[in-house]
Design a protein around this motif. Structure first.
Motif, PDB file in Angstrom:
ATOM      1  N   LYS A 163       0.701  -1.190   0.002  1.00 33.55           N
ATOM      2  CA  LYS A 163      -0.072   0.066  -0.055  1.00 33.55           C
ATOM      3  C   LYS A 163       0.931   1.316  -0.121  1.00 33.55           C
ATOM      4  O   LYS A 163       0.378   2.571   0.255  1.00 33.55           O
ATOM      5  CB  LYS A 163      -0.919   0.115   1.398  1.00 33.55           C
ATOM      6  CG  LYS A 163      -1.992  -1.140   1.323  1.00 33.55           C
ATOM      7  CD  LYS A 163      -2.733  -1.151   2.443  1.00 33.55           C
ATOM      8  CE  LYS A 163      -3.927  -2.172   2.557  1.00 33.55           C
ATOM      9  NZ  LYS A 163      -4.936  -2.105   1.287  1.00 33.55           N
ATOM     10  N   PRO A 165       3.010   3.703  -2.154  1.00 33.22           N
ATOM     11  CA  PRO A 165       3.251   4.459  -3.357  1.00 33.22           C
ATOM     12  C   PRO A 165       4.769   4.008  -3.551  1.00 33.22           C
ATOM     13  O   PRO A 165       5.592   4.269  -2.914  1.00 33.22           O
ATOM     14  CB  PRO A 165       2.854   5.864  -3.506  1.00 33.22           C
ATOM     15  CG  PRO A 165       1.859   5.961  -2.223  1.00 33.22           C
ATOM     16  CD  PRO A 165       2.211   5.024  -1.334  1.00 33.22           C
ATOM     17  N   THR A 167       6.749   5.876  -5.555  1.00 28.87           N
ATOM     18  CA  THR A 167       7.550   7.063  -5.336  1.00 28.87           C
ATOM     19  C   THR A 167       8.204   7.176  -4.042  1.00 28.87           C
ATOM     20  O   THR A 167       9.236   7.709  -3.661  1.00 28.87           O
ATOM     21  CB  THR A 167       6.660   8.246  -5.462  1.00 28.87           C
ATOM     22  OG1 THR A 167       6.213   8.393  -6.952  1.00 28.87           O
ATOM     23  CG2 THR A 167       7.266   9.596  -5.341  1.00 28.87           C
ATOM     24  N   VAL A 286      -3.344   5.323   4.237  1.00 27.34           N
ATOM     25  CA  VAL A 286      -3.282   5.318   2.707  1.00 27.34           C
ATOM     26  C   VAL A 286      -3.700   6.618   2.270  1.00 27.34           C
ATOM     27  O   VAL A 286      -2.896   6.992   1.118  1.00 27.34           O
ATOM     28  CB  VAL A 286      -4.290   4.233   2.289  1.00 27.34           C
ATOM     29  CG1 VAL A 286      -4.258   4.215   0.646  1.00 27.34           C
ATOM     30  CG2 VAL A 286      -3.646   3.019   2.834  1.00 27.34           C
ATOM     31  N   GLU A 287      -4.627   7.348   2.729  1.00 24.66           N
ATOM     32  CA  GLU A 287      -5.143   8.608   2.258  1.00 24.66           C
ATOM     33  C   GLU A 287      -3.968   9.714   2.282  1.00 24.66           C
ATOM     34  O   GLU A 287      -3.673  10.235   1.373  1.00 24.66           O
ATOM     35  CB  GLU A 287      -6.215   9.234   2.851  1.00 24.66           C
ATOM     36  CG  GLU A 287      -6.861  10.535   2.211  1.00 24.66           C
ATOM     37  CD  GLU A 287      -8.094  11.006   3.165  1.00 24.66           C
ATOM     38  OE1 GLU A 287      -8.477  12.031   2.486  1.00 24.66           O
ATOM     39  OE2 GLU A 287      -8.524  10.143   3.922  1.00 24.66           O
ATOM     40  N   ASN A 290      -0.898   8.995  -0.088  1.00 23.00           N
ATOM     41  CA  ASN A 290      -1.269   9.484  -1.354  1.00 23.00           C
ATOM     42  C   ASN A 290      -1.042  11.094  -1.408  1.00 23.00           C
ATOM     43  O   ASN A 290      -0.676  11.540  -2.512  1.00 23.00           O
ATOM     44  CB  ASN A 290      -2.789   8.953  -1.655  1.00 23.00           C
ATOM     45  CG  ASN A 290      -2.862   7.595  -1.975  1.00 23.00           C
ATOM     46  OD1 ASN A 290      -1.697   6.935  -2.309  1.00 23.00           O
ATOM     47  ND2 ASN A 290      -3.785   6.847  -1.824  1.00 23.00           N
ATOM     48  N   THR A 293       2.450  11.631  -1.835  1.00 23.65           N
ATOM     49  CA  THR A 293       3.171  11.415  -2.823  1.00 23.65           C
ATOM     50  C   THR A 293       2.635  12.453  -3.993  1.00 23.65           C
ATOM     51  O   THR A 293       3.588  13.119  -4.392  1.00 23.65           O
ATOM     52  CB  THR A 293       2.433  10.140  -3.393  1.00 23.65           C
ATOM     53  OG1 THR A 293       2.772   9.186  -2.329  1.00 23.65           O
ATOM     54  CG2 THR A 293       3.156   9.684  -4.657  1.00 23.65           C
ATOM     55  N   GLU A 294       1.483  13.128  -3.985  1.00 22.50           N
ATOM     56  CA  GLU A 294       0.993  14.133  -4.777  1.00 22.50           C
ATOM     57  C   GLU A 294       1.879  15.498  -4.611  1.00 22.50           C
ATOM     58  O   GLU A 294       2.307  16.065  -5.603  1.00 22.50           O
ATOM     59  CB  GLU A 294      -0.295  14.357  -4.536  1.00 22.50           C
ATOM     60  CG  GLU A 294      -1.373  13.266  -5.149  1.00 22.50           C
ATOM     61  CD  GLU A 294      -2.773  13.562  -5.076  1.00 22.50           C
ATOM     62  OE1 GLU A 294      -3.078  14.648  -4.452  1.00 22.50           O
ATOM     63  OE2 GLU A 294      -3.662  12.618  -5.171  1.00 22.50           O
TER      64      GLU A 294
END
Length: 345
Positions: A163, A165, A167, A286-287, A290, A293-294
């Protein structure tokens, strides 16, 4: 008022009459600040599971290691356990009142009274604690290389969840393999330092609480909460006061490792959630991973664009210099006969 009844059982003669303050660390504890009939305050922490109870048992060992002589040298107060009560496998702790109150991270950042200096000095005080405090209590101690290897092992564990990412996995792996980042002198580390564990009064850090994760390791870990606050001016001010208060100069990469620690805390939260089979924790982790990562991809794109623009400007400047250095025919001396001085043939 179940906590009030538990507190009364832990501290004979305690007669709670009300509640003040909000609970802390709600994922692991039921907690409250109680007021007794003499207007004295008490903090109660009741663990929700065995791991949380073990953390409080560890904190009891730590607080007992803070002898009167050690406490007298500190610029801040440290909690004292007033009583405990065991319920099955779990133990509830009651702590005597400490002066001060919590401030949100936004309130700390917005303060203009020099509170950043006070926070930095208090953090330096933690890292200046004698290593014997940890070693005598048989608490964890890591060399710089052992700490880096421990992080690598945690990264491997996080990667198995599937889970994280890619990156972030690459980013953290590259940082952990850069040995130059991990050349630091281990210190006593609080291990759970953040705004909820700082009690502020009259512009000073009056007390530090939450000593469940004391160990010897990377001092950068205690700076992770500042990086997460996302206010470089405040974190830099805290770091400057901290560096001025330390006996030994902090290493140059402390804040870089603190940023990595703040990021990696999300992976640790994910692993904890999966181990506890807590879908809410996992979804939250997880949220946030993410979103991180963005943010990183946007930052990298902005840095790449800035680098490309700078390189283009440098190439343009170089071309202009070459043109000036290579005059064209219009600037060469004329060889036309009409331009010869009188008397020249």
């Amino acid at each position: 008022m179940e906590l009030a009844a538990i507190a009364s059982a832990a501290v004979p003669g305690l007669a709670p009459t009300g509640v003040a303050g909000s609970p802390d660390d709600t994922a692991d504890f039921d907690s409250a600040v109680l007021i007794d009939d003499a207007e004295k305050q008490w903090r109660v922490r009741s663990p929700k599971h065995i791991d949380a109870s073990m953390r409080l048992e560890t904190e009891l060992v730590v607080l007992r290691a803070f002898t009167p002589a050690v406490r007298a040298e500190l610029a801040f107060n440290v909690p004292a356990v007033a009583g405990t009560v065991r319920q099955g496998e779990l133990t509830t702790f009651v702590y005597s009142h400490l002066p001060g109150s919590n401030r949100s991270i936004d309130a700390l950042v917005a303060d203009s009274s020099g509170l950043a200096d006070e926070v930095g000095k208090a953090m330096a005080g933690v890292h200046e604690l004698p290593s014997s405090l940890v070693l005598d209590a048989d608490l964890p101690s890591y060399s710089a290389n052992e700490f880096r290897q421990r992080r690598l092992n945690e990264l491997d564990q996080a990667a198995t969840t599937g889970k994280i990412p890619s990156t972030l996995l690459r980013r953290w792996e590259n940082a952990l393999e850069d040995v130059s980042l991990w050349r630091f002198v281990p210190t006593v580390v609080h291990g759970d330092l953040h705004e909820d564990n700082l009690l502020i009064e009259a512009g000073r850090v009056r007390a530090i609480t939450g000593w469940t994760d004391l160990h010897i390791g990377d001092p950068a870990d205690d700076f992770a909460w500042l990086i997460a606050a996302n206010d470089a001016q405040f974190s830099d001010a805290v770091h400057a006061a901290y560096a001025a208060s330390r006996t030994d100069r902090p290493d140059d990469h402390l804040l870089r490792r603190a940023a990595l620690s703040a990021e990696f805390a999300l992976a640790q939260w994910l692993v904890r959630g999966m181990a506890a089979e807590n879908d809410e924790m996992v979804s939250e982790a997880v949220e946030m991973l993410n979103i991180l990562t963005e943010d990183i991809l946007e930052q990298e794109a902005a840095e790449a664009a800035e680098h490309a623009a700078r390189r283009q400007n440098e190439e343009t400047d170089t071309s202009a210099i070459e043109i000036v250095a290579s005059p064209d025919s219009t600037n060469r001396p004329s060889t036309n006969d009409d331009d010869k001085r009188p008397g020249q043939e």
